[in-house]
Design an enzyme around this catalytic site. Structure first.
Site, mmCIF file in Angstrom:
data_model
loop_
_atom_site.group_PDB
_atom_site.id
_atom_site.type_symbol
_atom_site.label_atom_id
_atom_site.label_comp_id
_atom_site.label_asym_id
_atom_site.label_seq_id
_atom_site.Cartn_x
_atom_site.Cartn_y
_atom_site.Cartn_z
ATOM 1 N N THR A 59 5.133 2.466 5.991
ATOM 2 C CA THR A 59 3.734 2.106 6.251
ATOM 3 C C THR A 59 3.117 3.117 7.198
ATOM 4 O O THR A 59 3.767 3.578 8.142
ATOM 5 C CB THR A 59 3.551 0.699 6.858
ATOM 6 N N ILE A 60 1.857 3.433 6.926
ATOM 7 C CA ILE A 60 1.155 4.324 7.857
ATOM 8 C C ILE A 60 0.886 3.592 9.169
ATOM 9 O O ILE A 60 0.629 4.222 10.179
ATOM 10 C CB ILE A 60 -0.170 4.867 7.273
ATOM 11 N N ASP A 61 0.938 2.256 9.159
ATOM 12 C CA ASP A 61 0.586 1.484 10.363
ATOM 13 C C ASP A 61 1.663 1.546 11.450
ATOM 14 O O ASP A 61 1.392 1.238 12.604
ATOM 15 C CB ASP A 61 0.356 0.004 10.001
ATOM 16 N N GLY B 120 0.837 -1.203 0.000
ATOM 17 C CA GLY B 120 0.000 0.000 0.000
ATOM 18 C C GLY B 120 0.869 1.249 0.000
ATOM 19 O O GLY B 120 1.945 1.262 0.579
ATOM 20 N N GLY C 6 5.255 -7.152 4.445
ATOM 21 C CA GLY C 6 5.138 -8.139 3.368
ATOM 22 C C GLY C 6 6.209 -7.948 2.306
ATOM 23 O O GLY C 6 6.949 -8.882 1.955
ATOM 24 N N HIS D 39 -8.874 5.537 3.180
ATOM 25 C CA HIS D 39 -7.649 5.861 2.449
ATOM 26 C C HIS D 39 -7.286 7.344 2.474
ATOM 27 O O HIS D 39 -6.218 7.709 1.978
ATOM 28 C CB HIS D 39 -7.750 5.342 1.016
ATOM 29 N N LEU D 40 -8.150 8.170 3.070
ATOM 30 C CA LEU D 40 -7.745 9.572 3.274
ATOM 31 C C LEU D 40 -6.475 9.608 4.123
ATOM 32 O O LEU D 40 -5.677 10.538 4.016
ATOM 33 C CB LEU D 40 -8.852 10.354 3.990
ATOM 34 N N GLN D 41 -6.299 8.575 4.957
ATOM 35 C CA GLN D 41 -5.102 8.513 5.819
ATOM 36 C C GLN D 41 -3.834 8.259 5.017
ATOM 37 O O GLN D 41 -2.731 8.454 5.509
ATOM 38 C CB GLN D 41 -5.261 7.384 6.858
HETATM 39 O O1 F6P Z 1 -1.026 -1.317 5.639
HETATM 40 C C1 F6P Z 1 -1.555 -0.091 5.272
HETATM 41 C C2 F6P Z 1 -3.048 -0.154 5.175
HETATM 42 O O2 F6P Z 1 -3.528 1.140 4.854
HETATM 43 C C3 F6P Z 1 -3.761 -0.698 6.416
HETATM 44 O O3 F6P Z 1 -3.821 0.237 7.460
HETATM 45 C C4 F6P Z 1 -5.083 -1.108 5.831
HETATM 46 O O4 F6P Z 1 -5.679 -2.133 6.589
HETATM 47 C C5 F6P Z 1 -4.710 -1.600 4.477
HETATM 48 O O5 F6P Z 1 -3.455 -1.035 4.142
HETATM 49 C C6 F6P Z 1 -5.694 -1.252 3.393
HETATM 50 O O6 F6P Z 1 -5.258 -1.843 2.205
HETATM 51 P P1 F6P Z 1 -5.918 -1.571 0.793
HETATM 52 O O7 F6P Z 1 -5.275 -0.331 0.224
HETATM 53 O O8 F6P Z 1 -5.586 -2.789 0.013
HETATM 54 O O9 F6P Z 1 -7.396 -1.366 0.984
#
Ligand code: F6P
Length: 360
Positions: free
Chosen positions: A138-140, A11, A117, A283-285
């Site tokens: 990663t934003i996580d 992502g 990943g 996805h604004l985040q």
């Molecule tokens: O790992 C980043 C992330 O934005 C997670 O916070 C979220 O669960 C996931 O990716 C969303 O993935 P996708 O863009 O495939 O919907």
């Protein structure tokens, strides 16, 4: 070192372009290297138009831009790539073709910008001979070995702003406003945005909650005259004795997609006679311009990764430890995903100031 490749996988996250820019500038200015971008993650090695030269012109003006100029793919696992064979969709292993692609392009190093990943795959490709270097994106914020990943700070600021905005409408309408936030199995965004945005309840995957405890907090506030409440709910949060909620199942190519816990919490609050609404920030985040912190961090990571490549530090990941850029083996960084520490000061502080995690 004559040739470097860069790819962005998984992502997207704010700061990817800032890393690319810093790596290209450092490679050209300091080492006189040629730099090539691989489009759409590992997939670019298999695509005849998948490799593109990156020079000063290509990276000019991209520092504040969100997304990635190279494109990305989060179904780009080379060990399980979906193809149609005999009319059926099957997953095949194309990792050898990628390693051959790196050799054919005579790349002395491949910078891999990705989450757990993508970095795990990078480590496996190293064992097949690919000269990889990882950069934690990663934003996580859930990658081990580093205090912070790039992209996290921007997501945190967007989430905090959303909580500020929900506050004013919650107060006007005397409602409980639930904000569902990203983060997968790590609660960093919900925890830090929740504290920074003045949430009354924070629900994170690391602390399974009880619906009744959430309601207890909302009622306690109402009893004291605060007829509204703000809840920051991580998408991976789960009730005690229950499981996480998914909006889509996973398979050998796609990871399962979390989503729906915010709605579940809001429905429970409604069922208890207290009006509530849910917002899924989604996805604004991940979109838009990176914060100054992320631009700086991304720039430091990009330049440091090229310096590491020049030293031959393959199969390693650049990281931030005690405020300084360092590096560690990719295997170590990806061995154990980072999670919110329940005995860490952020959780203790949140409890001190009266925030409920729904567990008491
Ligand atoms: O790992 C980043 C992330 O934005 C997670 O916070 C979220 O669960 C996931 O990716 C969303 O993935 P996708 O863009 O495939 O919907």
């Amino acid at each position: 070192m004559k040739r470097i490749g860069i790819l962005t996988g998984g992502g997207d996250a704010p700061g990817l372009n800032a890393v690319i820019r810093a790596a290209v500038k450092t490679a050209i200015n300091e080492y006189g290297c040629e730099v090539f971008g691989i489009r759409n993650g590992y997939d670019g090695f298999l695509d005849e138009n998948g490799i593109t030269p990156l020079g000063m012109n290509e990276v000019s003006g991209i520092l504040p831009r969100g997304g990635t100029i190279l494109g990305t793919a989060n179904r780009g696992n080379p060990y399980a790539r979906k193809v149609i064979r005999d009319g059926r969709e099957v997953a095949i292993d194309i990792s050898d073709e990628i390693v051959k692609g790196i050799e054919k392009l005579k790349m002395d190093a491949l910078l891999v910008l990705g989450g757990d990943g993508t970095l795990h795959i990078a480590h496996e490709l190293y064992q097949k001979g690919a000269p990889v270097i990882g950069l934690p994106k990663t934003i996580d914020n859930d990658i081990g070995g580093t205090e912070v990943t790039f992209g996290f700070d921007t997501a945190l600021n967007i989430a905090t702003d959303a909580l500020d905005r929900l506050h004013t409408t919650a107060e006007s309408h005397h409602r409980a406003m639930v904000l569902e936030l990203m983060g997968r199995d790590a609660g960093f965004i919900a925890l830090q945005a929740g504290v920074s945005g003045g949430a009354d309840v924070i629900l994170i995957p690391e602390i399974p909650f009880k619906f009744e405890s959430v309601m207890k907090k909302i009622r306690a506030r109402a009893d004291k005259g605060s007829m509204f409440s703000i809840l920051a709910v991580s998408e991976g949060a789960k009730p005690q004795g229950g499981g996480q909620i998914f909006s889509r199942k996973g398979d050998e190519v796609y990871v399962p997609r979390l989503g729906g816990i915010g709605q579940r919490v809001a429905e429970y609050i409604d069922s208890q006679g207290f009006e509530s609404r849910v917002t899924v920030l989604g996805h604004l985040q991940r979109g838009g311009t990176p914060t100054a912190f992320d631009r700086m961090l991304a720039t430091r990571y990009g330049a440091a990764a090229v310096r590491l490549a020049a030293r031959g530090g393959f199969d390693r990941m650049v990281a931030l430890q005690c405020g300084e850029i360092t590096d560690l083996p990719l295997e170590e960084a990806t061995a154990v995903p980072k999670r919110v520490r329940l005995d860490g000061d952020a959780v203790i502080t949140a409890r001190n100031i009266g925030i409920s995690f729904g567990d008491e």
